[in-house]
Design a protein around this motif. Structure first.
Motif, PDB file in Angstrom:
ATOM      1  N   GLY A 154     -11.375 -11.243  38.250  1.00  0.00           N
ATOM      2  CA  GLY A 154     -11.879 -10.321  37.251  1.00  0.00           C
ATOM      3  C   GLY A 154     -13.238  -9.762  37.637  1.00  0.00           C
ATOM      4  N   ILE A 155     -13.864  -9.085  36.680  1.00  0.00           N
ATOM      5  CA  ILE A 155     -15.142  -8.429  36.943  1.00  0.00           C
ATOM      6  C   ILE A 155     -16.225  -9.402  37.405  1.00  0.00           C
ATOM      7  CG2 ILE A 155     -17.020  -7.103  35.893  1.00  0.00           C
ATOM      8  CD1 ILE A 155     -14.888  -5.788  34.100  1.00  0.00           C
ATOM      9  N   PRO A 156     -16.392 -10.580  36.784  1.00  0.00           N
ATOM     10  CA  PRO A 156     -17.469 -11.476  37.230  1.00  0.00           C
ATOM     11  C   PRO A 156     -17.351 -11.885  38.692  1.00  0.00           C
ATOM     12  CG  PRO A 156     -16.638 -12.162  35.083  1.00  0.00           C
ATOM     13  CD  PRO A 156     -15.698 -11.118  35.589  1.00  0.00           C
ATOM     14  N   GLU A 157     -16.109 -12.062  39.177  1.00  0.00           N
ATOM     15  CA  GLU A 157     -15.918 -12.454  40.576  1.00  0.00           C
ATOM     16  C   GLU A 157     -15.973 -11.247  41.509  1.00  0.00           C
ATOM     17  OE1 GLU A 157     -13.914 -15.133  37.741  1.00  0.00           O
ATOM     18  OE2 GLU A 157     -13.540 -13.025  38.203  1.00  0.00           O
ATOM     19  N   SER A 158     -15.422 -10.124  41.065  1.00  0.00           N
ATOM     20  CA  SER A 158     -15.223  -8.981  41.957  1.00  0.00           C
ATOM     21  C   SER A 158     -16.444  -8.075  42.088  1.00  0.00           C
ATOM     22  CB  SER A 158     -14.031  -8.136  41.469  1.00  0.00           C
ATOM     23  OG  SER A 158     -12.839  -8.877  41.489  1.00  0.00           O
ATOM     24  N   TRP A 159     -17.184  -7.884  40.995  1.00  0.00           N
ATOM     25  CA  TRP A 159     -18.292  -6.934  41.031  1.00  0.00           C
ATOM     26  C   TRP A 159     -19.355  -7.289  42.079  1.00  0.00           C
ATOM     27  CZ3 TRP A 159     -19.628  -2.236  40.270  1.00  0.00           C
ATOM     28  CH2 TRP A 159     -20.961  -1.851  40.032  1.00  0.00           C
ATOM     29  N   PRO A 160     -19.852  -8.525  42.154  1.00  0.00           N
ATOM     30  CA  PRO A 160     -20.847  -8.826  43.191  1.00  0.00           C
ATOM     31  C   PRO A 160     -20.304  -8.638  44.604  1.00  0.00           C
ATOM     32  CG  PRO A 160     -20.765 -10.575  41.542  1.00  0.00           C
ATOM     33  CD  PRO A 160     -19.585  -9.714  41.303  1.00  0.00           C
ATOM     34  N   LYS A 161     -19.018  -9.002  44.826  1.00  0.00           N
ATOM     35  CA  LYS A 161     -18.437  -8.854  46.152  1.00  0.00           C
ATOM     36  C   LYS A 161     -18.240  -7.390  46.517  1.00  0.00           C
ATOM     37  CE  LYS A 161     -18.215 -13.190  47.151  1.00  0.00           C
ATOM     38  NZ  LYS A 161     -19.067 -13.726  48.251  1.00  0.00           N
ATOM     39  N   LEU A 162     -17.895  -6.571  45.532  1.00  0.00           N
ATOM     40  CA  LEU A 162     -17.747  -5.139  45.797  1.00  0.00           C
ATOM     41  C   LEU A 162     -19.091  -4.523  46.156  1.00  0.00           C
ATOM     42  CD1 LEU A 162     -16.006  -2.593  45.890  1.00  0.00           C
ATOM     43  CD2 LEU A 162     -16.386  -2.338  43.423  1.00  0.00           C
ATOM     44  N   LEU A 163     -20.140  -4.891  45.432  1.00  0.00           N
ATOM     45  CA  LEU A 163     -21.480  -4.389  45.755  1.00  0.00           C
ATOM     46  C   LEU A 163     -21.882  -4.799  47.164  1.00  0.00           C
ATOM     47  CD1 LEU A 163     -23.468  -5.052  42.449  1.00  0.00           C
ATOM     48  CD2 LEU A 163     -22.619  -2.860  43.314  1.00  0.00           C
TER      49      LEU A 163
END
Length: 280
Positions: A255-264
């Motif tokens: 979800g967003i908590p896991e994916s957002w930092p990795k995408l950045l």
């Protein structure tokens, strides 16, 4: 963007069609970064011109809108343009309602007309740069876009099909405020060496609970048909940008908590977000 709008109008007779509707990041992302296709964002330079690809329900709108806020560029989602036209009393609304409810395709002529109108409206407000979400969907559309502007980066978001189906079936919209939510709680065991994927639901606040509605095209038969058509049409578009050297393939880890930092991190924006947060 005026040139884009003009060429989109002149190209609206195209016969192509547009579809409405597991590592942390892959080796392709690492390779792309190593080739210096992704440079650190310079807030004083030209605003980014990015495209987001991915199957229906993968989260293009979620991540593109977050990046839009972070980078200060408009997020232009052609799916939203279609839905806005559907909710209007315009001449296309009935035609579009039939197409969308059948899980079918909307012609380039209609999509390019809507996108052209949106770009012209943005230009009048002084917008610069963009993150396109849902365009292009065919090689012809990609060629049209390539003729009028330089796309810096194409981000291809990926999730397994069984996760996509669960996400689409869990989508809800508040009929009053228009915000999107998701009631699905997804826990999928990884297979063939792939990691597990867990996504918590994105639940509405109490005032929206009784007003949630499901999109007409979010039924399982239509969702699976949309995914089938997308997969059939998407490969040539991915190859088009892969051959140009600006495709970043990103497997969402959760979800967003896991994916957002990795995408950045994959976009070289992790330091930029920290600087923005520090000055906020």
């Amino acid at each position: 963007m005026a040139a884009m709008a003009r060429l989109f109008r002149s190209s609206s007779s195209s016969s192509a069609v547009f579809f409405v509707g597991r590592s942390l990041y892959t080796a392709a992302a690492t390779e792309l970064k190593s080739q210096s296709c992704l440079s650190r964002i310079d807030p004083k330079g030209r605003n980014v011109q990015w495209v987001f690809l991915g199957c229906p329900g993968v989260g293009k709108g979620t991540y593109a809108s977050r990046l839009s806020v972070l980078l200060g560029v408009p997020h232009i989602a052609t799916g939203d343009l279609v839905r806005e036209e559907l909710s209007s009393s315009g001449p296309l609304s009935k035609q579009l309602a039939y197409i969308v409810n059948q899980g079918k395709l909307v012609s380039d002529e209609i999509i390019i007309s809507l996108l052209s109108k949106r770009l012209e409206a943005g230009e009048s407000k002084g917008e610069s740069g963009f993150i396109l979400d849902g365009f292009p969907r065919t090689v012809r559309q990609a060629e049209i876009l390539d003729e009028v502007t330089d796309i810096d980066l194409v981000v291809n978001l990926k999730l397994p099909e069984n996760v996509l189906v669960e996400k689409c079936l869990g989508r809800r919209i508040c009929s009053q405020c228009g915000k999107n939510f998701n009631v699905a709680s997804i826990n999928v065991k990884g297979e063939n060496g792939n990691p597990d994927i867990s996504m918590a639901p994105l639940l509405p606040p109490p005032q929206c609970v009784s007003k949630l509605i499901t999109r007409a095209d979010d039924t399982e038969p239509i969702v699976r048909e949309r995914l089938r058509i997308y997969n059939e049409k998407s490969q040539p578009v991915e190859d088009f940008y892969r051959n140009k050297g600006n495709l970043l393939e990103f497997d969402l880890p959760g979800g967003i908590p896991e994916s957002w930092p990795k995408l950045l991190e994959a976009l070289n924006l992790d330091e930029y977000e920290e600087k923005q947060s520090a000055t906020a």
